[in-house]
Design an enzyme around this catalytic site. Structure first.
Site, PDB file in Angstrom:
ATOM      1  N   GLU A 214       5.409   7.183   4.229  1.00  0.00           N
ATOM      2  CA  GLU A 214       4.289   6.304   3.862  1.00  0.00           C
ATOM      3  C   GLU A 214       3.160   7.157   3.307  1.00  0.00           C
ATOM      4  OE1 GLU A 214       1.090   3.165   5.804  1.00  0.00           O
ATOM      5  OE2 GLU A 214       2.163   4.572   7.082  1.00  0.00           O
ATOM      6  N   CYS A 248      -5.315   4.250   5.041  1.00  0.00           N
ATOM      7  CA  CYS A 248      -4.390   4.448   3.922  1.00  0.00           C
ATOM      8  C   CYS A 248      -4.290   3.211   3.036  1.00  0.00           C
ATOM      9  CB  CYS A 248      -3.014   4.873   4.433  1.00  0.00           C
ATOM     10  SG  CYS A 248      -2.298   3.740   5.626  1.00  0.00           S
TER      11      CYS A 248
END
Length: 252
Positions: A214, A248
């Site tokens: 990720e 994020c």
């Protein structure tokens, strides 16, 4: 140290896999209970070591416990007994899910508890051994989380902690030919390097290494002319600059 950690995990993984989804789910649910019962301890660590605000720290402890409960539920459904599959008359087919081996769980500093807990819990409950590699900026939180898993009943060799610099410890973990899977959350540069390294199969490696990677970033938000600005502006500010500006999915 990495070789010793891998050897311990590889030795114990078959028995942990045979323990079954129900027993492993029990461990995760106990871990969730421990996280919640020691909430104030983890909140103080998140504030002092990772610089979290109090509301964001509360959300992170809740998310870590939710990961444990969610993956425990999934394991009870998918890893408790074989699934019968339909087939031609007179033919019996079953699908049985098993662990792959030893996982390297490499987490970032911006969500030092929730992300490390989620990736480790998922590895453990599916019958794998986990080597936890927390970000060097939040090593104490990682150590406390490892302690939680062990107190919840996960054997010491099944979940292990390797702290240190990511460029050293993390890189060697990714390269290790025995590691079956790498789970990573962090920067694009490091993530792409992990993909490249894991894609190479050196002599002696008997499997194709899997990666869950990720990589986040900042995003753009377009506000339409008919938007309710009283709603849009505070939400955009919270999304872009909450979590110390280190989310994020910021401004998503």
């Amino acid at each position: 140290e990495i070789n010793a950690a891998f050897d311990a995990g590889a030795r114990l993984q078959p028995a942990w896999n045979l323990a079954g989804g129900r027993e492993r789910a029990d461990c995760l649910e106990r871990a969730a209970d421990l996280l919640e019962s020691r909430r104030l301890d983890f909140l103080s660590l998140l504030v002092r070591e990772a610089g979290k605000t109090w509301p964001d720290a509360i959300s992170e402890v809740r998310e870590a416990a939710d990961y444990c409960r969610y993956y425990a539920l999934q394991a009870r459904e998918r890893f408790t007994a074989p699934v019968r599959l339909s087939g031609p008359t007179g033919e019996s087919n079953e699908l049985s899910l098993q662990g792959r081996g030893v996982f390297a769980c490499i987490s970032p500093w911006n969500f030092p508890l929730a992300i490390l807990c989620g990736m480790t819990a998922a590895a453990l409950v599916t019958g794998n051994c986990a080597i936890m590699k927390p970000a060097e900026q939040s090593a104490v939180i990682g150590a406390r989380l490892a302690q939680i898993f062990r107190e919840a009943g996960v054997p010491a060799g099944v979940v292990q902690l390797l702290s240190g610099d990511g460029a050293v410890v993390g890189a060697h973990l990714v390269e290790h030919p025995g590691v079956a899977m790498v789970t990573f959350t962090g920067s694009r540069a490091v993530g792409l390097k992990i993909w490249e390294t894991a894609g190479k199969t050196p002599p002696g490696q008997l499997h194709l290494k899997k990666v869950v990677c990720e990589m986040g970033g900042k995003n753009a938000i377009i506000v339409d002319a008919d938007a309710d600005l009283d709603e849009a502006v505070p939400a955009i500010l919270a999304s872009a600059f909450g979590y110390q500006g280190q989310k994020c999915s910021a401004a998503s």
